[in-house]
Design a protein around this motif. Structure first.
Motif, PDB file in Angstrom:
ATOM      1  N   GLY A 193      45.330  48.715  47.200  1.00 11.13           N
ATOM      2  CA  GLY A 193      43.932  48.330  47.120  1.00 11.13           C
ATOM      3  C   GLY A 193      43.103  49.065  48.152  1.00 11.13           C
ATOM      4  N   ILE A 194      41.830  49.250  47.828  1.00 13.06           N
ATOM      5  CA  ILE A 194      40.898  49.889  48.751  1.00 13.06           C
ATOM      6  C   ILE A 194      39.549  49.228  48.580  1.00 13.06           C
ATOM      7  N   GLU A 195      38.822  49.055  49.689  1.00 16.91           N
ATOM      8  CA  GLU A 195      37.543  48.344  49.589  1.00 16.91           C
ATOM      9  C   GLU A 195      36.631  48.712  50.743  1.00 16.91           C
ATOM     10  N   SER A 196      35.355  48.421  50.516  1.00 18.54           N
ATOM     11  CA  SER A 196      34.354  48.402  51.575  1.00 18.54           C
ATOM     12  C   SER A 196      33.853  46.967  51.684  1.00 18.54           C
ATOM     13  N   ASP A 197      32.788  46.787  52.435  1.00 13.35           N
ATOM     14  CA  ASP A 197      32.172  45.468  52.512  1.00 13.35           C
ATOM     15  C   ASP A 197      31.313  45.166  51.287  1.00 13.35           C
ATOM     16  N   LYS A 198      31.300  46.067  50.302  1.00 10.60           N
ATOM     17  CA  LYS A 198      30.555  45.855  49.061  1.00 10.60           C
ATOM     18  C   LYS A 198      31.445  45.419  47.907  1.00 10.60           C
ATOM     19  N   VAL A 199      32.584  46.086  47.738  1.00 10.31           N
ATOM     20  CA  VAL A 199      33.410  45.885  46.548  1.00 10.31           C
ATOM     21  C   VAL A 199      34.808  46.392  46.836  1.00 10.31           C
ATOM     22  N   GLY A 200      35.783  45.842  46.102  1.00 10.61           N
ATOM     23  CA  GLY A 200      37.159  46.282  46.220  1.00 10.61           C
ATOM     24  C   GLY A 200      37.698  46.783  44.894  1.00 10.61           C
ATOM     25  N   TYR A 201      38.743  47.617  44.975  1.00 13.42           N
ATOM     26  CA  TYR A 201      39.391  48.149  43.784  1.00 13.42           C
ATOM     27  C   TYR A 201      40.902  48.083  43.972  1.00 13.42           C
ATOM     28  N   ARG A 202      41.606  47.955  42.864  1.00 19.47           N
ATOM     29  CA  ARG A 202      43.060  48.066  42.898  1.00 19.47           C
ATOM     30  C   ARG A 202      43.490  49.070  41.836  1.00 19.47           C
ATOM     31  N   ILE A 203      44.582  49.768  42.108  1.00 17.10           N
ATOM     32  CA  ILE A 203      45.111  50.790  41.210  1.00 17.10           C
ATOM     33  C   ILE A 203      46.501  50.338  40.800  1.00 17.10           C
ATOM     34  N   TYR A 204      46.675  50.115  39.507  1.00 19.35           N
ATOM     35  CA  TYR A 204      47.977  49.668  39.016  1.00 19.35           C
ATOM     36  C   TYR A 204      49.022  50.745  39.262  1.00 19.35           C
ATOM     37  N   LEU A 205      50.060  50.402  40.000  1.00 21.22           N
ATOM     38  CA  LEU A 205      51.096  51.366  40.347  1.00 21.22           C
ATOM     39  C   LEU A 205      52.231  51.274  39.318  1.00 21.22           C
TER      40      LEU A 205
END
Length: 836
Positions: A193-205
């Motif tokens: 997962g990666i995020e800022s203080d605005k939004v997060g994302y996840r990448i299905y591994l």
């Protein structure tokens, strides 16, 4: 402590060590309290007794809107520091906070750059001074505003494809075992997962390689708290937010794959993944995913994806690298009902950014909330906008084996979120401009400045030419040969004007500083393009591209040293182009066949010195009148009587978007365009004999009046010139190195040859000193770079010739269009200052 001057606000920076936060819990960044680098030489100390100034950075916002949390990334290499020396973070000592982080920008595992974040009002300029400090101090504590993580279970056991029991542990690197697949419940939220203080994302591994969105209601990082109690919790609304997107078999919120002509092939057929946390810092976090042995398009390739986010931004910077080039990379967005498909401008230059986006009710909340998603990419990489049953798709062609793009999402449930389609489009347009027009930077480092303190002499000027030539001999010059690689344009090397310009500069230098090895490289590059039959590889006469003729000047020099028959045949081929080249009604050469009825300043330099040189060598000068005619038509059509400057181009047919419907003229005085004309004047005057005064006088008159016009727009402080010559105070305009080098060459050579009177000697000296002061950057390995060059500018094909267009073209370094004139300007300055 370092002082940073923002208008009247004084801020302090110090160079200290940073330890990236690795905990899954929100925390302030852990900092060392010791300064990690102090310069040894007293010559480095440009501040107080407590300061050792490393660099002064001038930054301006080129937009007419504010830019908050604008990120700047400055490589240690540019600061004149080795990685061991550069342990850097900004420390607040007075007034305001300037946030910074030491980062691994290229993802190779080593810190390589200093990242700063600054706020700008519209068109604001700032000055920063970065200094090291030998004293201990209390380092600032930065609020953690980005996060990257990957977490898997330990203490349980595999039962077939499911992992039963155990608890999650964060790791910095993870390679899933062969039995791992979707819904194995081994990796927390199924991937990194990666995020800022605005939004997060996840990448299905797993085989899906889908990109999903975590909506964030808190305004601070939340990844560390997501999915700790299992896979179902984040699909329901919680205090922090929830998983917003149904990805399925699509690309999700900005994923990538391969377009096979009908549908997206996901990055599924691989032998394995490895995910790494590259950075997990307060302002910048980054992931790297390595896809092993991707079977696609009948080949096996290795693929690496680097993904990064900065504080305050929704964008994920995505850089794909493949072991071999892959056409038809697909990036895109899940196709969902109740959404509107949005597309950015396409009639724009290839270097400009654009977007493919969706807006509407596309979340899993069950309500009527809205979300926008987008992929941002350079227009020139885009082959097609298309789609399949699952995804909206932009099909892209990478530069060689690398591709850069961004993806983002914006949910109206964010604090202060975007709530309407109109707001989303306006937001996208600003993000596109910020990518197309990054902040203007001028960096002056202590390491560079130490080497610029020597009084300007003939030898000093030649030294700078030789140093840049030596640096380019390592970076690029040998690779201009046929079969080589043009690193500036990221394409195979071709027979084109930049090659000839660079090689001619070396040839000029070698007359004063002989170097047999370099001379052989010049011969090898030219020879590589000429076939035994006298054809020129990659050249097509039928294109009637006047740019293609410039390298003929270097071919002629080689022929005069080594008169191979095939060289003469190739020269005759170039001469034949001019015999058949289409022209305006009055006889001026079209710039290219694809630019009908158009006279450009660039083309005067590309064609006329070659025609004059060829005619002198083989035609007893019979074409000199044609050469002079091209100049006189250019003056009649392009010169502005009020300023004495020349517009970039003229359309005889008055049909082009950029052309004034009454006059046919382009609207701007582009610096390098006029630089081409200035160099052409003094080069052609070298060729036409002194006894042909009737032909020389129009060129001498143009030289005199052009010199007077250029002095009026020369920057009084630096001695250099702006990208758009007559608008120094316009938003986004900048001092530009190729035009400045060309004008310096013009003045120095014209005084040397007596085309201008001696009063212009001071103009040439001021201009040359400005070139070195403003544009030369010395690196820790003592190589040098020439910076702040407009990479390219033209007209038509999406280039509307407006002021805004010239501001939108990329600003590069070590571009042959600046390097060549800089080296040649140094040669002329050496002659002006006393070298025979």
């Amino acid at each position: 402590m370092a002082r940073i001057l923002f208008g009247k606000t004084v801020l302090s920076l110090s160079i200290v060590a940073i330890v990236s936060a690795c905990s899954p819990q929100p925390a302030t960044t852990d900092l060392s309290t010791d300064s990690a680098f102090a310069t040894n030489s007293s010559a480095n100390n440009f501040g107080t007794s407590d300061d050792a100034t490393l660099a002064t950075l001038f930054v301006s916002n080129p937009s007419t809107f504010a830019r908050f949390q604008q990120t700047l990334i400055i490589p240690f290499y540019d600061l004149g520091l080795t990685a061991a020396q550069a342990q850097a973070l900004v420390d607040q000592q007075a007034g305001e906070n300037v946030a910074s982080q030491l980062i691994d920008h290229n993802g190779d595992g080593s810190k390589d750059s200093l990242l700063l974040q600054l706020d700008f009002v519209a068109a604001e300029q700032k000055q920063l001074t970065i200094s090291s400090n030998t004293e201990r101090f209390n380092a600032q504590q930065l609020t953690k505003r980005t996060q990257a993580e990957i977490s898997h279970k330990i203490g349980g056991e595999w039962q077939a494809e499911k992992y039963i029991g155990g608890e999650f542990k964060n790791v910095s690197e993870l390679t899933p075992p062969p039995q791992y697949t979707d819904h194995s419940e081994w990796i927390r939220y199924e991937g990194p997962g990666i995020e800022s203080d605005k939004v997060g994302y996840r990448i299905y591994l797993d085989w899906r390689n889908g990109f999903d969105v975590f909506g964030n209601k808190t305004g601070k990082p939340v990844l560390h708290s997501i999915g700790l109690d299992g896979y179902s919790s984040y699909h329901n609304m919680a205090d922090w937010g929830m998983d917003l997107l149904k990805v399925g078999k699509s690309l999700g919120a900005g994923g990538f794959g391969y377009w096979d002509g009908e549908k997206v092939q996901l990055v599924s057929n691989i032998s394995g993944h490895t995910a790494k946390v590259i950075e997990d810092g307060a302002l910048y976090s980054a992931l790297q995913i390595q896809y092993k042995d991707w079977q696609i398009a009948g080949k096996t390739r290795q693929l690496t994806a680097n993904l990064a986010m900065t504080a305050g931004s929704r964008l994920v910077h995505t850089r794909l690298t493949t072991s071999e080039p892959i056409d038809n990379i697909a990036i895109g967005l899940v196709k969902l009902p109740k959404t509107t498909l949005l597309q950015g401008k396409q009639d724009i230059p290839g270097h400009s950014w654009t977007y493919l986006a969706t807006w509407g009710e596309q979340t899993l909340t069950g309500g009527s909330d809205k979300m926008g998603m987008a992929v941002l990419f350079k227009k020139g990489t885009n082959k097609q906008i298309t789609g399949d049953e699952h995804s909206h798709v932009a099909v892209l062609t990478p530069d060689s084996n690398e591709l850069e793009y961004y993806f983002l999402s914006a949910w109206d449930g964010e604090p202060g979120g975007i709530t309407t389609e109109a707001e989303f489009v306006a937001y996208l347009e600003q993000e596109i401009e910020k990518l197309t027009m990054p902040p203007r930077l001028s960096l002056k480092t202590a390491y560079s400045e130490q080497q610029k303190t020597t009084t300007l002499t003939a030898d000093v000027a030649l030294d700078w030419s030789e140093r840049l030539a030596a640096s380019e001999m390592q970076r690029q010059t040998p690779y201009y040969a046929y079969g080589g690689w043009d690193y500036e344009r990221q394409r195979p090397s071709k027979w084109e004007y930049t090659t000839g310009l660079q090689l001619q500069a070396y040839d000029d230098l070698l007359k004063l500083r002989p170097n047999a090895q370099w001379q052989q490289v010049l011969t090898d590059v030219i020879d590589s393009f000429i076939t035994p039959e006298g054809d020129i590889r990659t050249y097509k006469i039928s294109n009637y591209n006047i740019d293609s003729l410039n390298t003929g000047n270097m071919l002629l020099r080689e022929y005069q040293r080594n008169p191979k028959p095939q060289y003469k045949q190739a020269l005759d081929l170039l001469r034949k182009q001019l015999s058949d080249h289409p022209r305006t009604k009055e006889g001026a050469f079209w710039h290219k066949k694809i630019y009908p009825h158009q006279l450009w300043l660039d083309g005067v330099y590309m064609g006329m010195p070659f025609l004059a040189n060829y005619s002198q060598a083989f035609e007893q000068g019979h074409a000199f009148d044609e050469v002079v005619k091209e100049f006189t038509i250019s003056r009649a059509k392009l010169r502005d009587p009020a300023t004495g400057l020349y517009f970039h181009a003229w359309d005889e047919a008055r049909q082009q978007e950029w052309a004034n419907k009454d006059t046919g003229l382009a609207s701007q005085f582009w610096g390098r365009g006029l630089g081409w004309l200035a160099m052409a004047l003094v080069d052609v005057l070298d060729i036409i004999p002194a006894d042909q005064a009737d032909l020389r006088q129009p060129l001498l008159d143009m030289t005199t009046e052009l010199a007077a016009a250029l002095v009026k727009v020369q920057d009084a402080q630096t001695g250099t010139w702006y990208q758009i010559l007559d608008k120094p105070d316009a938003t986004g305009n900048y001092l530009e190195s190729s035009a400045s080098s060309m004008f310096t060459y013009f003045f120095a050579k014209a005084v040397n040859k007596g085309y201008l009177d001696a009063r212009y000697k001071d103009t040439a000296i001021k201009a040359y000193q400005g070139l070195v002061d403003e544009f030369i950057l010395v690196h820790p390995d003592n190589s040098v770079s020439l910076v702040n060059t407009c990479q390219v500018a033209g007209l038509g094909f999406g280039r509307d010739g407006s002021y805004e267009y010239y501001m939108s073209e990329p600003v590069f370094r070590n571009d042959a269009k600046a390097n060549g004139p800089f080296i040649m300007a140094g040669v002329q300055m050496a002659k002006l200052l006393g070298t025979n």
